[in-house]
Design a protein around this motif. Sequence first.
Motif: not given
Length: 306
Positions: A52-57
């Motif tokens: 999520w949001d590019g870097d929230l894994r």
Amino acid sequence: MSDFFSAGWGYYIAAISLIGIAWCLWLLWSQRKTTVQLKPDGSVDDTTGHVWDGDLRELNNPLPRWWAWMFILACVFGLAYLVLYPGLGTYKGTLQYTTRDALAKQQAEVEANVRPLYAKYMQMDVPAIAKDSQAREIGQRLFLNYCAQCHGSDAGGSKGFPNLTDGDWLYGGEPDTITQSILKGRNGIMPPFAAQLDGNKAGDVAQYVRSLSGLPADPIRVARGEPLYKANCVACHGAGGKGNQALGAPNLSDRTWLYGSSERTIVETILKGRNNVMPAHEEILTPEKVRMISAYVWGLSNGAAR
């Protein structure tokens, strides 16, 4: 399980239950790995693939140990429950517990506790019981529990369900008759006459029936409907429309209508018929309760509370 047609359904339900518990245990075992390790640069390889949001894994971490043990204990509890109580198809459990037996035991205990309260009323006749204020309160509570669903909390009835507060009775309002209605129930059948009468003729009969109770009616149609009434309706309702309590045939000459007095409603009744069922309560109510309800209902239409 008594609703199933064969014992095979019992084995099917038991298998589903046990497989479900086994699958939960296997799932917990398969996810017992250690916590995900970070690389020197702070990255990880083992993720769920959700970002999520590019870097929230979302990391693929196992359940906390306390949480896993909670699931395991729940499965153990489930297995123990299925051994002791019904749950595996037709298997009744080692304790032989049934909700029916538990309910019967509770009801027996309650009846034993309240029987002394009813004792004095069982020695009194229904009119005397109806005049007793405490008996009326008991009868009202019983009525609300067992009768209000159909006849209303005020016993005023509704469409298709008789008003119990007036003096109009399909089968009679004597105490013994009311008791019999409660114990054995009633099944009032008005047969359909669509095979004998068409819509126009049924409408003429309806106009005649309306005239019997003093409702506005077309005199020409009344004259046409009278011979049709005498040919088809007299056997049950009588020549003057006074009804027959032995048959449960209603009085058509008063202003009390079970389904309504409009021509449309009367025509529907004539052509399609009616089938009213008062369920029997002899297997539901004790003799004491039947007597208290009978007295309460009798008192409603006989001014016992006044």
